[in-house]
Design a protein around this motif. Structure first.
Motif, PDB file in Angstrom:
ATOM      1  N   SER A 247      30.914  14.651   2.920  1.00  0.00           N
ATOM      2  CA  SER A 247      32.096  14.080   3.576  1.00  0.00           C
ATOM      3  C   SER A 247      33.244  13.848   2.604  1.00  0.00           C
ATOM      4  CB  SER A 247      31.731  12.759   4.263  1.00  0.00           C
ATOM      5  OG  SER A 247      30.840  12.973   5.326  1.00  0.00           O
TER       6      SER A 247
ATOM      7  N   SER B 141      34.478  19.318   5.852  1.00  0.00           N
ATOM      8  CA  SER B 141      34.041  18.033   5.290  1.00  0.00           C
ATOM      9  C   SER B 141      34.466  16.843   6.152  1.00  0.00           C
ATOM     10  CB  SER B 141      34.572  17.871   3.863  1.00  0.00           C
ATOM     11  OG  SER B 141      35.988  17.857   3.837  1.00  0.00           O
ATOM     12  N   SER B 142      35.524  17.014   6.932  1.00  0.00           N
ATOM     13  CA  SER B 142      36.005  15.926   7.789  1.00  0.00           C
ATOM     14  C   SER B 142      35.148  15.749   9.042  1.00  0.00           C
ATOM     15  CB  SER B 142      37.454  16.191   8.205  1.00  0.00           C
ATOM     16  OG  SER B 142      38.297  16.268   7.084  1.00  0.00           O
TER      17      SER B 142
END
Length: 248
Positions: A132, A232-233
């Motif tokens: 993340s 990653s979001s």
């Protein structure tokens, strides 16, 4: 010949979906073993194609705009006209992000559950996802692969690849007020011809063997950059959705 190709590219029409790999090269056979070739059917119409990538033995990630009423996934392909030794697996369930917007193209991410697990080999492998807190930064150069149309509008039989540079968010923000750098990536140097387009949608943007982005869309201009989904979001959503798919 080179001048003729430049002139041809200058007048090529562009859509708002992801797509052609311009000025890339043929990939080394099975150098992208995570790649998936998607054949998508909607209401009995002629199938459209997208890219995707294997993230678990029975789960493929792609773009939400690659959804359809029926999807078949081919793994282990290099020349898509030669299906021998490839694995063609139907999709039994597709979940795209509830926040996906067809108009603004935000949250353009989808997970596909395959009918059965893929058999991993040198030609078929999963690819790692980012954490993340991973943040792809401007100036970083990563790779996209796909079977989308070439600069001369022909469809390649073999997998193509191209290296693209991440751009500052302003390069995409000036093109669209909907661009959101927290969930999207601005990719492709406007000074170069190298880009993606129709047919490469859903494919991965790979940085150091990690899938950091998903080919999403491009603007109605003749030059890069393009917009990719920033994986990653979406890690919390991906984890929860994988649990749902594994239980189905």
């Amino acid at each position: 010949m080179f001048l003729l190709l430049l002139l041809l590219v200058a007048v090529l029409p562009f859509s708002t979906e992801g797509g052609k790999i311009f000025w890339g090269t043929e990939a080394k056979r099975h150098s992208h073993p995570y790649m998936a070739f998607l054949e998508i059917y909607k209401n009995g119409s002629h199938p459209k194609t997208c890219g995707g990538f294997l993230v678990e033995k029975d789960i493929v990630m792609t773009a939400a705009h690659c959804n359809g009423s029926e999807i078949n996934v081919t793994l282990g392909a290099h020349n898509i006209k030669q299906r021998k030794n490839t694995q063609r697996i139907p999709v039994v369930k597709a979940i795209w992000h509830k926040g996906y917007n067809r108009d603004t193209k935000v949250n353009d991410i989808m997970l596909l559950k395959l009918k059965h697990k893929a058999q991993l080999s040198n030609a078929v492998k999963t690819i790692d996802l980012p954490k993340s807190q991973d943040w792809v930064k401007p100036g970083q150069v990563c790779t996209v692969a796909g079977w989308g149309r070439l600069a001369d509008c022909s469809l390649p039989n073999t997998l193509q690849e191209v290296k693209l540079e991440v751009q500052n968010s302003q390069a995409c923000q000036v093109m669209s007020r909907y661009y959101n750098n927290s969930i999207q990536l601005c990719v492709g140097n406007p000074k170069e011809k190298k880009a993606t387009g129709k047919g490469d949608s859903g494919g991965p943007f790979v940085c150091d063997n990690v899938a950091q982005g998903i080919v999403s869309y491009h603007f109605c201009t003749k030059k890069p950059p393009r917009v990719f989904t920033r994986i990653s979001s979406f890690i919390p959503w991906i984890r929860e959705t994988m649990k749902v798919l594994q239980q189905s």
